[in-house]
Design a protein around this motif. Structure first.
Motif, PDB file in Angstrom:
ATOM      1  N   GLU A  73       0.825  -1.200   0.000  1.00  0.00           N
ATOM      2  CA  GLU A  73       0.000   0.000   0.000  1.00  0.00           C
ATOM      3  C   GLU A  73       0.866   1.259   0.000  1.00  0.00           C
ATOM      4  N   ASN A  74       0.264   2.324  -0.484  1.00  0.00           N
ATOM      5  CA  ASN A  74       1.018   3.552  -0.697  1.00  0.00           C
ATOM      6  C   ASN A  74       1.406   4.238   0.598  1.00  0.00           C
ATOM      7  N   PRO A  75       0.550   4.401   1.545  1.00  0.00           N
ATOM      8  CA  PRO A  75       1.001   5.124   2.760  1.00  0.00           C
ATOM      9  C   PRO A  75       2.073   4.335   3.498  1.00  0.00           C
ATOM     10  N   GLY A  76       3.271   4.803   3.420  1.00  0.00           N
ATOM     11  CA  GLY A  76       4.389   4.171   4.108  1.00  0.00           C
ATOM     12  C   GLY A  76       5.008   3.015   3.349  1.00  0.00           C
ATOM     13  N   ALA A  77       4.469   2.650   2.194  1.00  0.00           N
ATOM     14  CA  ALA A  77       5.016   1.562   1.380  1.00  0.00           C
ATOM     15  C   ALA A  77       5.176   0.289   2.219  1.00  0.00           C
ATOM     16  N   GLN A  78       4.080  -0.164   2.804  1.00  0.00           N
ATOM     17  CA  GLN A  78       4.084  -1.357   3.640  1.00  0.00           C
ATOM     18  C   GLN A  78       3.086  -2.374   3.096  1.00  0.00           C
ATOM     19  N   TRP A  79       3.380  -3.640   3.342  1.00  0.00           N
ATOM     20  CA  TRP A  79       2.483  -4.703   2.918  1.00  0.00           C
ATOM     21  C   TRP A  79       1.272  -4.765   3.848  1.00  0.00           C
ATOM     22  N   SER A  80       0.136  -5.046   3.245  1.00  0.00           N
ATOM     23  CA  SER A  80      -1.076  -5.177   4.050  1.00  0.00           C
ATOM     24  C   SER A  80      -0.978  -6.414   4.951  1.00  0.00           C
ATOM     25  N   LYS A  81      -1.735  -6.397   6.043  1.00  0.00           N
ATOM     26  CA  LYS A  81      -1.666  -7.495   7.000  1.00  0.00           C
ATOM     27  C   LYS A  81      -2.324  -8.754   6.413  1.00  0.00           C
ATOM     28  N   PRO A  82      -1.596  -9.858   6.353  1.00  0.00           N
ATOM     29  CA  PRO A  82      -2.181 -11.078   5.770  1.00  0.00           C
ATOM     30  C   PRO A  82      -3.207 -11.697   6.708  1.00  0.00           C
ATOM     31  N   SER A  83      -4.282 -12.206   6.119  1.00  0.00           N
ATOM     32  CA  SER A  83      -5.332 -12.877   6.898  1.00  0.00           C
ATOM     33  C   SER A  83      -5.349 -14.384   6.675  1.00  0.00           C
ATOM     34  N   LEU A  84      -4.392 -14.893   5.913  1.00  0.00           N
ATOM     35  CA  LEU A  84      -4.387 -16.319   5.573  1.00  0.00           C
ATOM     36  C   LEU A  84      -4.135 -17.180   6.809  1.00  0.00           C
ATOM     37  N   VAL A  85      -4.918 -18.239   6.929  1.00  0.00           N
ATOM     38  CA  VAL A  85      -4.727 -19.255   7.970  1.00  0.00           C
ATOM     39  C   VAL A  85      -4.716 -20.608   7.272  1.00  0.00           C
ATOM     40  N   CYS A  86      -3.632 -21.369   7.439  1.00  0.00           N
ATOM     41  CA  CYS A  86      -3.495 -22.693   6.816  1.00  0.00           C
ATOM     42  C   CYS A  86      -3.872 -23.760   7.838  1.00  0.00           C
ATOM     43  N   ILE A  87      -4.721 -24.688   7.410  1.00  0.00           N
ATOM     44  CA  ILE A  87      -5.168 -25.781   8.282  1.00  0.00           C
ATOM     45  C   ILE A  87      -4.789 -27.112   7.636  1.00  0.00           C
ATOM     46  N   PRO A  88      -4.668 -28.182   8.423  1.00  0.00           N
ATOM     47  CA  PRO A  88      -4.318 -29.487   7.847  1.00  0.00           C
ATOM     48  C   PRO A  88      -5.364 -29.956   6.844  1.00  0.00           C
ATOM     49  N   ASP A  89      -4.872 -30.588   5.784  1.00  0.00           N
ATOM     50  CA  ASP A  89      -5.751 -31.117   4.752  1.00  0.00           C
ATOM     51  C   ASP A  89      -6.484 -32.337   5.304  1.00  0.00           C
ATOM     52  N   PRO A  90      -7.829 -32.298   5.400  1.00  0.00           N
ATOM     53  CA  PRO A  90      -8.557 -33.459   5.969  1.00  0.00           C
ATOM     54  C   PRO A  90      -8.463 -34.697   5.095  1.00  0.00           C
ATOM     55  N   ARG A  91      -8.088 -34.549   3.832  1.00  0.00           N
ATOM     56  CA  ARG A  91      -7.974 -35.716   2.949  1.00  0.00           C
ATOM     57  C   ARG A  91      -6.685 -36.497   3.168  1.00  0.00           C
ATOM     58  N   ILE A  92      -5.766 -35.921   3.919  1.00  0.00           N
ATOM     59  CA  ILE A  92      -4.483 -36.571   4.169  1.00  0.00           C
ATOM     60  C   ILE A  92      -4.435 -36.978   5.632  1.00  0.00           C
ATOM     61  N   THR A  93      -4.076 -38.256   5.863  1.00  0.00           N
ATOM     62  CA  THR A  93      -3.956 -38.760   7.235  1.00  0.00           C
ATOM     63  C   THR A  93      -2.627 -38.321   7.810  1.00  0.00           C
ATOM     64  N   THR A  94      -2.695 -37.605   8.886  1.00  0.00           N
ATOM     65  CA  THR A  94      -1.475 -37.111   9.531  1.00  0.00           C
ATOM     66  C   THR A  94      -1.218 -37.891  10.804  1.00  0.00           C
ATOM     67  N   THR A  95       0.026 -37.849  11.260  1.00  0.00           N
ATOM     68  CA  THR A  95       0.397 -38.538  12.500  1.00  0.00           C
ATOM     69  C   THR A  95      -0.177 -37.809  13.693  1.00  0.00           C
ATOM     70  N   GLN A  96      -0.423 -38.559  14.747  1.00  0.00           N
ATOM     71  CA  GLN A  96      -0.972 -37.964  15.962  1.00  0.00           C
ATOM     72  C   GLN A  96       0.070 -37.059  16.623  1.00  0.00           C
ATOM     73  N   PRO A  97      -0.323 -35.946  17.174  1.00  0.00           N
ATOM     74  CA  PRO A  97       0.629 -35.058  17.866  1.00  0.00           C
ATOM     75  C   PRO A  97       1.119 -35.695  19.144  1.00  0.00           C
ATOM     76  N   PRO A  98       2.241 -35.185  19.682  1.00  0.00           N
ATOM     77  CA  PRO A  98       2.791 -35.762  20.917  1.00  0.00           C
ATOM     78  C   PRO A  98       1.838 -35.717  22.090  1.00  0.00           C
ATOM     79  N   LYS A  99       0.851 -34.806  22.098  1.00  0.00           N
ATOM     80  CA  LYS A  99      -0.062 -34.702  23.226  1.00  0.00           C
ATOM     81  C   LYS A  99      -0.928 -35.948  23.369  1.00  0.00           C
TER      82      LYS A  99
END
Length: 206
Positions: A73-99
Motif C-alpha cells: 500500500e502507498n502510505p508508508g510503502a508497507q504490505w497489508s496485514k495477511p489474513s491467511l490461515v493454513c489448516i491441515p488437509d482433511p484428505r491426508i492422514t497425519t500422525t498424531q501429535p505428541p499430546k
C-alpha cells in the motif's frame, strides 16, 4: 588546479547518491513478510500496488474466510496485514501429535486388558470342551488301537504268506532239480553198452 581536483570527487558522490535515490524509489516496498505454514515468499523488487499471494505448505489448505492476497500500500510503502490461515488437509492422514501419547497409552492398556480377558474366556471354553468331549476321545483312542491291531495282524499274515510262498518255491526248485538229475542218469545208462563175455569180444575182434 585545486578546484578541478576537488570537483571530481564531488561529482562522483552526486552521481552515486542519485543512483541510490533512484533505486530506492524504484523498489519502495520492503521484503514480503513470512507467514506460518506457508512456503517461503519470493524476494525481489516490489513497487507500490504490487500484489503477492501466499501458498500453504504441502498437507495444508487455506481456511475458509481467509485470503492469500497481500498488497503493498502507498502510505508508508508497507504490505497489508495477511489474513491467511493454513489448516491441515482433511484428505491426508497425519500422525498424531505428541499430546496424544497418554491417550494412546491408555488405549493400549485397555486393548491389552481386553486381550487378557479374551484369553481367559477362551481358556475356560477350551477346558469345558475338553471335559465335555472326554468320552469321545477315549472311544477314538480305542478305535485307533483296534485299527493298529488289525494292521499288525494283516502284516503278520502277509509275512506268513510270503514265507510260505518262499518255502514252496524252494521245494519246487529242489524237485525240478532232482527230476532233471534222475532223467540225466537214466539217459546215460541207456547209452552205456552192457558188459559182454570176453570170448564174444575176442570173436568180434577177429
Amino acid at each position: 588546479m585545486a578546484l578541478v581536483s576537488l570537483a571530481f570527487p564531488v561529482c562522483v558522490m552526486i552521481v552515486c547518491w542519485s543512483q541510490l535515490s533512484s533505486s530506492d524509489n524504484s523498489c519502495p516496498c520492503p521484503e514480503i513478510p513470512k507467514l506460518n505454514l506457508t512456503n517461503l515468499p519470493q524476494q525481489g523488487c516490489f513497487k507500490i500496488h504490487d500484489r503477492f499471494r501466499y501458498k500453504c505448505m504441502d498437507g495444508y489448505l487455506r481456511k475458509a474466510g481467509t485470503s492469500t492476497l497481500i498488497k503493498c500500500e502507498n502510505p508508508g510503502a508497507q504490505w497489508s496485514k495477511p489474513s491467511l490461515v493454513c489448516i491441515p488437509d482433511p484428505r491426508i492422514t497425519t500422525t498424531q501429535p505428541p499430546k496424544a501419547t497418554s491417550t494412546t497409552t491408555t488405549a493400549t492398556a485397555s486393548t491389552a486388558q481386553m486381550m487378557q480377558n479374551s484369553s481367559t474366556v477362551l481358556e475356560q471354553g477350551t477346558s469345558t470342551q475338553t471335559t465335555t468331549h472326554a468320552e469321545p476321545v477315549m472311544e477314538t483312542t480305542g478305535q485307533t488301537d483296534t485299527i493298529k491291531n488289525a494292521t499288525h495282524s494283516a502284516l503278520e499274515i502277509d509275512a506268513a504268506t510270503t514265507t510260505a510262498a518262499t518255502v514252496i518255491t524252494v521245494l519246487l526248485v529242489t524237485l525240478c532239480t532232482a527230476g532233471i538229475v534222475l532223467l540225466y542218469q537214466r539217459r546215460r545208462r541207456e547209452h552205456t553198452p552192457v558188459n559182454q563175455d570176453p570170448e564174444e569180444l575176442c570173436t568180434l575182434n577177429a
